[in-house]
Design a protein around this motif. Structure first.
Motif, PDB file in Angstrom:
ATOM      1  N   MET A   1       0.903  -1.164  -0.019  1.00  0.00           N
ATOM      2  CA  MET A   1      -0.209  -0.058  -0.179  1.00  0.00           C
ATOM      3  C   MET A   1       0.885   0.986  -0.092  1.00  0.00           C
ATOM      4  N   ALA A   2       0.604   2.202  -0.811  1.00  0.00           N
ATOM      5  CA  ALA A   2       1.320   3.421  -0.844  1.00  0.00           C
ATOM      6  C   ALA A   2       1.152   4.282   0.377  1.00  0.00           C
ATOM      7  N   VAL A   3       2.361   4.857   0.898  1.00  0.00           N
ATOM      8  CA  VAL A   3       2.597   5.693   2.113  1.00  0.00           C
ATOM      9  C   VAL A   3       3.112   7.133   1.872  1.00  0.00           C
ATOM     10  N   MET A   4       2.751   7.822   2.908  1.00  0.00           N
ATOM     11  CA  MET A   4       3.101   9.247   2.891  1.00  0.00           C
ATOM     12  C   MET A   4       4.001   9.263   4.122  1.00  0.00           C
ATOM     13  N   VAL A   5       5.341   9.581   3.929  1.00  0.00           N
ATOM     14  CA  VAL A   5       6.114   9.648   4.681  1.00  0.00           C
ATOM     15  C   VAL A   5       6.842  11.276   5.085  1.00  0.00           C
ATOM     16  N   VAL A   6       6.449  11.585   6.398  1.00  0.00           N
ATOM     17  CA  VAL A   6       6.794  12.718   6.690  1.00  0.00           C
ATOM     18  C   VAL A   6       7.897  12.884   7.688  1.00  0.00           C
ATOM     19  N   ASP A   7       9.134  13.474   7.265  1.00  0.00           N
ATOM     20  CA  ASP A   7      10.296  13.447   8.165  1.00  0.00           C
ATOM     21  C   ASP A   7      10.408  15.121   8.548  1.00  0.00           C
ATOM     22  N   GLU A   8      10.717  15.418   9.990  1.00  0.00           N
ATOM     23  CA  GLU A   8      10.807  16.578  10.404  1.00  0.00           C
ATOM     24  C   GLU A   8      12.429  16.624  10.668  1.00  0.00           C
ATOM     25  N   LYS A  32      13.160   3.095  -7.363  1.00  0.00           N
ATOM     26  CA  LYS A  32      11.911   2.080  -7.204  1.00  0.00           C
ATOM     27  C   LYS A  32      11.086   2.502  -6.102  1.00  0.00           C
ATOM     28  N   GLY A  33       9.722   2.803  -6.605  1.00  0.00           N
ATOM     29  CA  GLY A  33       8.596   3.138  -5.808  1.00  0.00           C
ATOM     30  C   GLY A  33       8.189   4.385  -5.475  1.00  0.00           C
ATOM     31  N   PHE A  34       9.140   5.455  -5.876  1.00  0.00           N
ATOM     32  CA  PHE A  34       9.088   6.759  -5.612  1.00  0.00           C
ATOM     33  C   PHE A  34       7.768   7.573  -6.314  1.00  0.00           C
ATOM     34  N   ILE A  35       6.900   8.281  -5.880  1.00  0.00           N
ATOM     35  CA  ILE A  35       5.949   8.944  -6.346  1.00  0.00           C
ATOM     36  C   ILE A  35       5.969  10.514  -6.311  1.00  0.00           C
ATOM     37  N   ALA A  36       6.315  11.077  -5.290  1.00  0.00           N
ATOM     38  CA  ALA A  36       6.385  12.610  -4.945  1.00  0.00           C
ATOM     39  C   ALA A  36       7.233  12.981  -3.729  1.00  0.00           C
ATOM     40  N   HIS A  37       7.763  14.247  -3.900  1.00  0.00           N
ATOM     41  CA  HIS A  37       8.602  14.907  -3.052  1.00  0.00           C
ATOM     42  C   HIS A  37       8.354  16.230  -2.897  1.00  0.00           C
ATOM     43  N   ALA A  38       7.993  16.629  -1.486  1.00  0.00           N
ATOM     44  CA  ALA A  38       7.696  18.160  -1.176  1.00  0.00           C
ATOM     45  C   ALA A  38       8.659  18.556   0.038  1.00  0.00           C
ATOM     46  N   ALA A  39       9.214  19.790   0.286  1.00  0.00           N
ATOM     47  CA  ALA A  39       9.841  20.069   1.269  1.00  0.00           C
ATOM     48  C   ALA A  39       9.758  21.629   1.482  1.00  0.00           C
ATOM     49  N   GLY A  40       9.906  22.120   2.730  1.00  0.00           N
ATOM     50  CA  GLY A  40       9.612  23.379   3.100  1.00  0.00           C
ATOM     51  C   GLY A  40       9.789  23.740   4.596  1.00  0.00           C
ATOM     52  N   PRO A  41      10.218  24.985   5.059  1.00  0.00           N
ATOM     53  CA  PRO A  41      10.576  25.028   6.552  1.00  0.00           C
ATOM     54  C   PRO A  41       9.333  24.869   7.481  1.00  0.00           C
ATOM     55  N   VAL A  48      10.164  17.326   5.107  1.00  0.00           N
ATOM     56  CA  VAL A  48      10.172  16.614   3.768  1.00  0.00           C
ATOM     57  C   VAL A  48       9.199  15.752   3.866  1.00  0.00           C
ATOM     58  N   THR A  49       8.296  15.825   2.918  1.00  0.00           N
ATOM     59  CA  THR A  49       7.029  15.065   2.559  1.00  0.00           C
ATOM     60  C   THR A  49       7.410  14.239   1.345  1.00  0.00           C
ATOM     61  N   GLU A  50       7.052  12.946   1.421  1.00  0.00           N
ATOM     62  CA  GLU A  50       7.286  11.987   0.265  1.00  0.00           C
ATOM     63  C   GLU A  50       6.057  11.114   0.066  1.00  0.00           C
ATOM     64  N   GLN A  55       6.308   1.303   2.165  1.00  0.00           N
ATOM     65  CA  GLN A  55       7.095   1.777   3.100  1.00  0.00           C
ATOM     66  C   GLN A  55       8.569   1.276   3.028  1.00  0.00           C
ATOM     67  N   GLU A  56       8.599   0.067   2.559  1.00  0.00           N
ATOM     68  CA  GLU A  56       9.726  -0.873   2.047  1.00  0.00           C
ATOM     69  C   GLU A  56      10.670   0.150   1.172  1.00  0.00           C
ATOM     70  N   ASP A  57       9.862   0.497   0.137  1.00  0.00           N
ATOM     71  CA  ASP A  57      10.881   1.320  -0.834  1.00  0.00           C
ATOM     72  C   ASP A  57      11.226   2.498  -0.205  1.00  0.00           C
ATOM     73  N   HIS A  58      10.514   3.184   0.649  1.00  0.00           N
ATOM     74  CA  HIS A  58      11.122   4.358   1.120  1.00  0.00           C
ATOM     75  C   HIS A  58      12.112   3.900   1.998  1.00  0.00           C
ATOM     76  N   ASP A  59      12.163   3.105   3.062  1.00  0.00           N
ATOM     77  CA  ASP A  59      12.906   2.628   3.944  1.00  0.00           C
ATOM     78  C   ASP A  59      14.308   2.275   3.383  1.00  0.00           C
ATOM     79  N   SER A  60      14.217   1.501   2.165  1.00  0.00           N
ATOM     80  CA  SER A  60      15.398   1.151   1.274  1.00  0.00           C
ATOM     81  C   SER A  60      16.221   2.497   0.955  1.00  0.00           C
ATOM     82  N   TRP A  61      15.316   3.196   0.393  1.00  0.00           N
ATOM     83  CA  TRP A  61      16.084   4.460  -0.413  1.00  0.00           C
ATOM     84  C   TRP A  61      16.644   5.303   0.958  1.00  0.00           C
ATOM     85  N   PHE A  62      16.237   5.339   2.011  1.00  0.00           N
ATOM     86  CA  PHE A  62      16.469   6.391   2.974  1.00  0.00           C
ATOM     87  C   PHE A  62      17.950   5.717   3.676  1.00  0.00           C
TER      88      PHE A  62
END
Length: 90
Positions: A1-8, A32-41, A48-50, A55-62
């Motif tokens: 399932m798709a996920v939105m990951v928010v890193d502060e 692999k698995g990347f859909i979107a990226h946004a970042a701001g103060p 950073v929100t992606e 989640q496995e694709d994100h975690d591997s990338w990170f």
């Protein structure tokens, strides 16, 4: 399932983000698995929100790309993951 990951990222500045983004955005767009990226103060740091296909694709990338490029004195990001049912982009 798709996920939105928010890193502060406490203590990050636009300059810090730009330095990392310069190295990482190109490979990110090909990941692999990347859909979107946004970042701001965000308060005293940066957010950073992606959106990823999993989640496995994100975690591997990170682990392989972001973590080794974080500044040595950086506070680890506070990460929140949300399941995504639907994404619409104009």
């Amino acid at each position: 399932m798709a996920v939105m990951v928010v890193d502060e990222l406490q203590g990050f500045t636009r300059e810090t983000y730009d330095q990392m983004a310069e190295q990482l955005i190109g490979p990110l767009l090909q990941s692999k698995g990347f859909i979107a990226h946004a970042a701001g103060p965000l308060g005293d740091g940066w957010q950073v929100t992606e959106i990823w296909e999993s989640q496995e694709d994100h975690d591997s990338w990170f682990e392989q790309n972001v973590k080794p490029n974080l500044p040595p004195d950086a506070t680890p990001p506070k990460t929140t993951v949300f399941q995504i049912y639907r994404v619409e982009v104009k």
